[in-house]
Design an enzyme around this catalytic site. Sequence first.
Site, PDB file in Angstrom:
ATOM      1  N   ASN A  80     -11.366  29.673 -14.855  1.00 28.44           N
ATOM      2  CA  ASN A  80      -9.859  30.163 -14.830  1.00 28.44           C
ATOM      3  C   ASN A  80      -9.934  31.581 -14.161  1.00 28.44           C
ATOM      4  O   ASN A  80      -8.451  31.976 -13.959  1.00 28.44           O
ATOM      5  CB  ASN A  80      -9.147  29.170 -15.397  1.00 28.44           C
ATOM      6  CG  ASN A  80      -9.529  27.885 -15.821  1.00 28.44           C
ATOM      7  OD1 ASN A  80      -9.944  27.982 -16.911  1.00 28.44           O
ATOM      8  ND2 ASN A  80      -9.347  27.229 -14.703  1.00 28.44           N
ATOM      9  N   VAL A  87      -5.991  35.419 -12.943  1.00 25.18           N
ATOM     10  CA  VAL A  87      -5.878  33.821 -13.945  1.00 25.18           C
ATOM     11  C   VAL A  87      -5.094  33.000 -13.489  1.00 25.18           C
ATOM     12  O   VAL A  87      -4.487  32.940 -13.007  1.00 25.18           O
ATOM     13  CB  VAL A  87      -5.610  34.532 -15.622  1.00 25.18           C
ATOM     14  CG1 VAL A  87      -5.042  33.150 -16.619  1.00 25.18           C
ATOM     15  CG2 VAL A  87      -5.717  36.439 -16.198  1.00 25.18           C
ATOM     16  N   CYS A  88      -6.054  32.191 -13.347  1.00 24.12           N
ATOM     17  CA  CYS A  88      -5.408  30.279 -13.049  1.00 24.12           C
ATOM     18  C   CYS A  88      -4.864  29.321 -14.083  1.00 24.12           C
ATOM     19  O   CYS A  88      -6.297  29.389 -13.983  1.00 24.12           O
ATOM     20  CB  CYS A  88      -6.095  29.925 -12.008  1.00 24.12           C
ATOM     21  SG  CYS A  88      -6.263  28.569 -11.124  1.00 24.12           S
ATOM     22  N   VAL A  89      -3.965  29.626 -14.925  1.00 21.81           N
ATOM     23  CA  VAL A  89      -3.534  28.571 -14.963  1.00 21.81           C
ATOM     24  C   VAL A  89      -2.311  27.865 -14.807  1.00 21.81           C
ATOM     25  O   VAL A  89      -1.433  28.467 -14.640  1.00 21.81           O
ATOM     26  CB  VAL A  89      -3.855  29.188 -17.394  1.00 21.81           C
ATOM     27  CG1 VAL A  89      -2.692  30.596 -16.704  1.00 21.81           C
ATOM     28  CG2 VAL A  89      -3.994  28.176 -17.920  1.00 21.81           C
ATOM     29  N   LEU A 122     -11.380  28.911 -10.157  1.00 22.52           N
ATOM     30  CA  LEU A 122     -11.272  30.722  -9.585  1.00 22.52           C
ATOM     31  C   LEU A 122     -13.234  31.168  -9.494  1.00 22.52           C
ATOM     32  O   LEU A 122     -12.903  31.492  -8.234  1.00 22.52           O
ATOM     33  CB  LEU A 122     -10.364  31.093 -10.127  1.00 22.52           C
ATOM     34  CG  LEU A 122      -8.701  31.620  -9.711  1.00 22.52           C
ATOM     35  CD1 LEU A 122      -8.071  32.761 -10.617  1.00 22.52           C
ATOM     36  CD2 LEU A 122      -8.414  31.266  -8.571  1.00 22.52           C
TER      37      LEU A 122
END
Length: 192
Positions: A80, A87-89, A122
């Site tokens: 992620n 950051v992918c959240v 990601l």
Amino acid sequence: MLSASSSRILMRQLQEVQSNPVEGITVTPTDTLQELSLELKGPEETPFAGATFYVTMIFDDQYPTMPPKAFFRTKIFHPNISERGEVCVNTLKRDWTPDLGIRHVLAVLRCLLIEPNPESALNEEAGRLLLEDYKEYFKRAQLFAAIHAGAADHVSTILRDVENNTTQAASQVPSTSVDKKSADRKKALKRL
């Protein structure tokens, strides 16, 4: 530039975090309120144990209506987190609500190191490894943490494991084949 109301909200949330810190995270304000520097300790029993990651949170003038953005400044192998540190959240995207605040974002960042989500990767390679070969994912993430995030205590463990695997592989080769190869080399040298 943050608006006056955004600045007040951010200051209040920052004071709350400093009086009641999130485990494993140190927050340091920068010269402007638009940016916070985070020191994130890798949680135990994860490939990031013993590591220290530096993260930047950036707030725009629409905070808290819009979520902050988080970037890992320390290189990390994680599904992620992109190679550029993005950051992918969901908390920082579609699940954001203005009442969540800084403390919630910090807790989510720490939890992300404990429970990665390969479905929203990601870093596709890390996501694939996490799903297909967790042991290899763990080793690669641990190696990145050792090299880039100062998990020096763990470097010797990693190197010892690699050495043991090499020694075990070498010990599984029958000695007769090693002796035969050595004898073949000697014969070839005699011909010369």
